[in-house]
Motif scaffolding. Structure first.
Motif, short mmCIF file in Angstrom:
data_model
loop_
_atom_site.label_atom_id
_atom_site.label_comp_id
_atom_site.label_asym_id
_atom_site.label_seq_id
_atom_site.Cartn_x
_atom_site.Cartn_y
_atom_site.Cartn_z
N ASN A 1 0.85 -1.19 0.00
CA ASN A 1 0.00 0.00 0.00
C ASN A 1 0.87 1.23 0.00
N LEU A 2 0.44 2.27 -0.71
CA LEU A 2 1.11 3.56 -0.66
C LEU A 2 0.53 4.32 0.53
N VAL A 3 1.39 4.80 1.42
CA VAL A 3 0.97 5.57 2.58
C VAL A 3 1.67 6.92 2.55
N SER A 4 1.20 7.86 3.35
CA SER A 4 1.75 9.22 3.32
C SER A 4 3.09 9.34 4.04
N GLY A 5 3.41 8.38 4.90
CA GLY A 5 4.68 8.44 5.62
C GLY A 5 4.82 7.23 6.52
N PRO A 6 6.00 7.04 7.10
CA PRO A 6 6.19 5.90 8.01
C PRO A 6 5.18 5.97 9.16
N GLY A 7 4.55 4.85 9.43
CA GLY A 7 3.57 4.79 10.52
C GLY A 7 2.20 5.34 10.18
N ALA A 8 2.02 5.82 8.95
CA ALA A 8 0.73 6.40 8.55
C ALA A 8 -0.29 5.29 8.29
N PRO A 9 -1.57 5.60 8.46
CA PRO A 9 -2.60 4.59 8.24
C PRO A 9 -2.72 4.16 6.77
N LEU A 10 -3.36 3.03 6.58
CA LEU A 10 -3.53 2.43 5.26
C LEU A 10 -4.09 3.39 4.22
N ASN A 11 -5.05 4.19 4.58
CA ASN A 11 -5.72 5.06 3.61
C ASN A 11 -5.20 6.51 3.64
N SER A 12 -3.95 6.71 4.05
CA SER A 12 -3.45 8.07 4.26
C SER A 12 -2.94 8.76 2.99
N ALA A 13 -2.61 8.04 1.96
CA ALA A 13 -2.09 8.66 0.74
C ALA A 13 -3.24 9.07 -0.17
N PRO A 14 -3.27 10.32 -0.60
CA PRO A 14 -4.34 10.74 -1.51
C PRO A 14 -4.28 9.94 -2.82
N VAL A 15 -5.40 9.39 -3.21
CA VAL A 15 -5.47 8.55 -4.41
C VAL A 15 -4.98 9.30 -5.65
N GLU A 16 -5.25 10.58 -5.73
CA GLU A 16 -4.86 11.35 -6.92
C GLU A 16 -3.34 11.50 -7.06
N ARG A 17 -2.58 11.15 -6.04
CA ARG A 17 -1.11 11.24 -6.12
C ARG A 17 -0.48 9.96 -6.64
N ILE A 18 -1.26 8.90 -6.79
CA ILE A 18 -0.71 7.62 -7.26
C ILE A 18 -0.62 7.66 -8.79
N ARG A 19 0.55 7.35 -9.28
CA ARG A 19 0.80 7.34 -10.73
C ARG A 19 1.64 6.13 -11.09
N ILE A 20 1.33 5.49 -12.20
CA ILE A 20 2.19 4.44 -12.74
C ILE A 20 3.56 5.08 -12.99
N GLY A 21 4.61 4.42 -12.55
CA GLY A 21 5.97 4.93 -12.73
C GLY A 21 6.47 5.80 -11.60
N ALA A 22 5.60 6.17 -10.66
CA ALA A 22 6.04 7.01 -9.54
C ALA A 22 7.10 6.27 -8.73
N PRO B 1 5.81 -4.66 4.40
CA PRO B 1 6.29 -3.52 3.62
C PRO B 1 5.13 -2.66 3.15
N ARG B 2 5.30 -1.37 3.29
CA ARG B 2 4.41 -0.37 2.71
C ARG B 2 5.32 0.58 1.96
N TRP B 3 4.74 1.50 1.23
CA TRP B 3 5.54 2.35 0.35
C TRP B 3 5.16 3.81 0.52
N ILE B 4 6.15 4.67 0.41
CA ILE B 4 5.93 6.12 0.41
C ILE B 4 6.52 6.68 -0.88
N LEU B 5 6.00 7.80 -1.32
CA LEU B 5 6.56 8.44 -2.52
C LEU B 5 7.98 8.87 -2.23
N ASP B 6 8.88 8.60 -3.17
CA ASP B 6 10.28 8.94 -3.00
C ASP B 6 10.48 10.45 -2.94
N ARG B 7 9.72 11.17 -3.75
CA ARG B 7 9.76 12.63 -3.74
C ARG B 7 8.33 13.12 -3.63
#
Length: 149
Positions: free
Chosen positions: A106-127, A142-148
């Protein structure tokens, strides 16, 4: 979420071949099984190398960097126990060092952030993403955060 709902959430069930993956994750390390003879990485873990048929293996540390290869945002949630989490994402990450190895998380907004914390509109193929680990039912996943961000 009640204890009954929480019990219905999916959590990993380590087997003998995959147990080291979860042990390394508990230490905050992303490691992938590799053949100790031909060097090919393999995931999911298994006893025999599909390339050279060797039973010798080792666990190689990865950088934890990758790219979003695919994703989905279930509406409504696929499983009732996840209703309180919706909308949430499930992403497939292609590892930087091993593009044929893809992990689901799952993409999350940061370490320790909840499952649904990343705004869906920020998810992009290739990010570009970076792994973080979160404890779920006593197992670090493992969960994932945006590198930038």
């Amino acid at each position: 979420m009640s204890d009954d709902d929480h019990a219905a959430l999916l959590s990993p069930v380590p087997d003998d071949d995959g147990a080291p993956f979860w042990q390394y994750a508990a230490r905050g390390e992303l490691r992938i099984q590799a053949c100790a003879d031909c060097g090919e990485l393999r995931f999911p873990p298994r006893p025999c190398c599909p390339h050279c048929h060797s039973f010798a293996s080792e666990w190689r540390r990865m950088s934890g960097r990758g790219r979003v290869w695919s994703y989905v945002v279930p509406h409504p949630p696929l499983l009732p126990a996840y209703a309180a989490q919706a909308p949430y994402n499930a992403i497939v990450v292609e590892l930087a060092e091993a593009p044929r190895i893809r992990l689901v998380g799952n993409l999350v907004s940061g370490p320790g952030a909840p499952l649904n914390s990343a705004p869906v509109e920020r998810i992009r193929i290739g990010a570009r993403v970076q792994v973080v680990f979160a404890e779920t039912d006593g197992v670090c996943v493992p969960r994932w955060i945006l590198d930038r961000p």
